[in-house]
Design a protein around this motif. Sequence first.
Motif, short mmCIF file in Angstrom:
data_model
loop_
_atom_site.label_atom_id
_atom_site.label_comp_id
_atom_site.label_asym_id
_atom_site.label_seq_id
_atom_site.Cartn_x
_atom_site.Cartn_y
_atom_site.Cartn_z
N TYR A 155 24.69 62.74 7.17
CA TYR A 155 23.46 63.06 8.09
C TYR A 155 22.93 61.83 8.40
N CYS A 156 22.85 61.74 9.84
CA CYS A 156 22.25 60.48 10.40
C CYS A 156 21.29 60.82 11.55
N GLU A 157 19.70 60.58 11.48
CA GLU A 157 18.97 61.03 12.56
C GLU A 157 17.87 59.46 12.99
N TRP A 158 17.72 59.55 14.22
CA TRP A 158 16.77 59.05 14.73
C TRP A 158 15.34 59.63 14.74
N VAL A 159 14.33 58.77 13.96
CA VAL A 159 13.28 59.56 13.47
C VAL A 159 12.17 58.46 14.12
N HIS A 160 10.94 58.99 14.33
CA HIS A 160 9.76 58.49 14.84
C HIS A 160 9.42 57.40 13.76
N LYS A 161 8.88 56.31 14.25
CA LYS A 161 8.47 55.15 13.39
C LYS A 161 7.04 55.62 12.88
N THR A 162 6.30 56.48 13.67
CA THR A 162 5.05 56.87 13.27
C THR A 162 5.03 58.30 13.95
N ILE A 163 4.31 58.70 14.78
CA ILE A 163 4.44 60.07 15.36
C ILE A 163 5.28 60.01 16.89
N ASP A 164 5.33 61.19 17.23
CA ASP A 164 6.00 61.31 18.66
C ASP A 164 5.23 60.64 19.73
N GLN A 165 5.90 59.50 20.41
CA GLN A 165 5.23 58.99 21.29
C GLN A 165 5.70 59.04 22.82
N SER A 166 6.62 60.35 23.00
CA SER A 166 7.22 60.36 24.18
C SER A 166 6.25 60.57 25.27
N ALA A 167 5.18 61.17 24.99
CA ALA A 167 4.26 61.32 26.08
C ALA A 167 3.69 60.02 26.70
N GLU A 195 5.60 57.12 26.77
CA GLU A 195 6.94 56.35 27.25
C GLU A 195 7.24 56.83 28.60
N GLU A 196 7.52 56.10 29.70
CA GLU A 196 7.70 56.40 30.91
C GLU A 196 9.39 56.53 31.05
N THR A 197 9.98 55.65 29.91
CA THR A 197 11.55 55.98 29.89
C THR A 197 12.08 56.36 28.82
N PHE A 198 13.30 56.78 28.66
CA PHE A 198 13.91 56.98 27.42
C PHE A 198 14.02 55.62 26.78
N GLN A 199 14.39 54.79 27.56
CA GLN A 199 14.85 53.52 26.87
C GLN A 199 13.81 52.77 26.22
N SER A 200 12.55 52.92 26.83
CA SER A 200 11.25 52.69 26.08
C SER A 200 10.81 53.37 24.76
N PHE A 201 11.20 54.73 24.85
CA PHE A 201 10.88 55.50 23.91
C PHE A 201 11.89 55.28 22.77
N THR A 202 13.20 54.91 22.94
CA THR A 202 13.91 54.43 21.79
C THR A 202 13.21 53.44 20.80
N LYS A 203 12.61 52.42 21.43
CA LYS A 203 11.90 51.33 20.75
C LYS A 203 10.95 51.89 19.53
N THR A 204 10.43 53.10 19.91
CA THR A 204 9.31 53.88 18.68
C THR A 204 10.20 54.70 17.87
N LEU A 205 11.55 54.43 17.69
CA LEU A 205 12.44 55.18 16.70
C LEU A 205 13.09 54.35 15.78
N ARG A 206 13.51 54.65 14.59
CA ARG A 206 14.44 54.19 13.80
C ARG A 206 15.60 54.87 13.24
N LEU A 207 16.62 54.45 13.10
CA LEU A 207 17.81 55.25 12.57
C LEU A 207 17.95 55.50 10.96
#
Length: 689
Positions: free
Chosen positions: A594-606, A608-620
């Motif tokens: 099992y491998c999952e990209w998880v939020h470093k804090t809470i969901d910051q998608s709202a 972040e204007e792009t998926f690329q910037s959203f990935t900076k709020t995640l960790r694997l």
Amino acid sequence: MDTLLPIIALIVLAAPHQAHSQRYSERTKYGRLVGEFKEYAHGIKGTVYVVDESTLFIKGFAYDGTGPDAFFWVGNQTRPSPEGEIVPYPKDYKGREPPILPAISNADIILRLPFPKRIRDIKWLAVWCRRFTVNFGDVFIRPDLDIPKTKVLPEFKRLAHGLRSGNISILDAKTFYIPNLHYDGAGPDAYFWVGNGSEPSEFGFKVPNERGSLEPLRGYQGEDIEIQLPNNLTVYDIQWLAMWCVQYRHNFGHVMIPPNLDVPPALGQTKITTTSTTQDPLQMPKMTNCNVLLKDRLQVQWEMHGNEVQVQLSGRITINQYMAFGISGESGKSEMIGSDVVVAFYDKDQKEFRAVDYHITKYAQCDGAEGVCPDERIGGKNDAMVISGEQRDGVITITYKRPLQTRDGNKDKSIPSDSDVNVIAAIGPLNSRKEANAHNADDRTIGDLRIDFSSKHDHQCATTLSEKIEGPVLKPWDPLKIEGTKEFTARIGPTGGKRGYIPITGHPSWGIAWYINDLLIPEITVERGETYIFKVEGGFDRTNPAKYHPFYITDSSEGGFGQKTTREQLRQRVFAGVGYDSEGNPYPNSAGRYCEWVHKTIDQSANEETFQSFTKTLRLDCENGEPAILNWTVAANTPNIVYYQCYTHNNLGWKIRVTGASAGLSSATPLYTTSAAVLVHLLVLALNR
């Protein structure tokens, strides 16, 4: 079937703990019985109970109120004496000294012992006249009394969506305290959930969140919260508490509740001030009167109850600001000088809502004698008492009460009970002492504003500031694509809220989705006749459905082959990732660690204007083990559009676009890419079901 679930849940919830609840009902719902007040004067009556280690409950208390200096009084002497100590009433009174005990007729009263005193430190409770050292009535507490205590449970079991917490406590028969709660907020239909059985199931009930709301749960970042069981439900009626996704019937984590609990009764006595400052406005006290003080920024609601008025201020302010409201300093005119106001704010250091009684003598900060001064700084008392508070959508709402008439000399104005009166209001910054600082000219009421505090239906607010505010429409992220690649990784990750999976696919989301080569549900392009390798890391632990996501390729835009009936399976065409045993039963063959990209804090998608910037709020996060390897050679008769999906859950994947020469499909082409024998077996199973 779904319409029957609440009824079935009620039956399941009640049955296993019927005997347990009966044992609870045999004990008093008020705590441990101490005894009846012995009356010596002034009509003292009431039955006293010990609720917990620091709280007493008096059922049916009565006192004629004519004693000149009477208080609830406790001590550890052999009998009541002047060496005792006042027990504040009301229990949450925060002034220098509680008011003298008023007349009370057959009322239920909660008393909290002054910190750090505990029940074991006292021998009696009395109603005592301090001025004349007279005991009006008393009751004695046995030293061997068995006191109900808070029960500490383990933390939430960690199954999905980053759910974790500290050890959970049962504060009383209806209240759970959950410290250091973490949850990424990405579940689409998640709630606190209770029920019976050896593990959580769909046969349960929603529990309101710490705001008192039944909206799907938001994300949490280490907050300490309290939740209360709804209606007549108590901890004696349930066997587990979970965070549960209703739509997808999945358990994100839970804690079991042991039998034979002996916790305090639910009388409102054990609430802890939590670090959460968000409350549901729908659960705040309702008022019949409302007036706009500052357009779109400050409103007041009020109701008069006997010799008190209850006031609710709602302001678009930050946690570094205050809102002030009160009686004008001049009759017939709204004037700040001489006014009697309450300054309400959220104290971020103490993590509590506050309402402070002020007297204003000058247009200046308080110097300890004059200016904009809290009553307590200039020899008076704070006659305002906070009832509740919330912070939501940029609005702070604080409800407090104060007497119509006080004994605070010329510092407090009387509130008329039968006519209107001029009022003033303002918002402004707090200084370092947590006192009101100077406000801007446009941050105060202009002109003469009058309010009748005795009115019943004076509602001049078109809306309330604390109504839920819909945020701006979020622009979806651009769909992602992968072309010219023959090797892929398939992992799990968050869906991107209103910017990701849902607007891209038009399908509902479970809160997680496939990440192919670490991109959220990209559209993959493949070519017929070519072979492609998928390294699948969707989890192989069948005992944890939240982390078991076998990968397969199908013509279904929904997926979830393994949860379908045989008839439903026959409507899907499977191209890879599913095998069949000797009896024709399907099974997944591509899961892996099992491998999952998880939020470093809470969901910051709202945010972040792009998926690329959203990935900076995640960790694997990856568990031990190896990926599963899925080799797929694209057949000549593969449709132009197929989908990569999860075998056990719906709506985790998206499109594969197939190019190259096609052999076409004829009416004789079987639905499955499997043997005719398996197809016949499945058809027989379908006909027999």
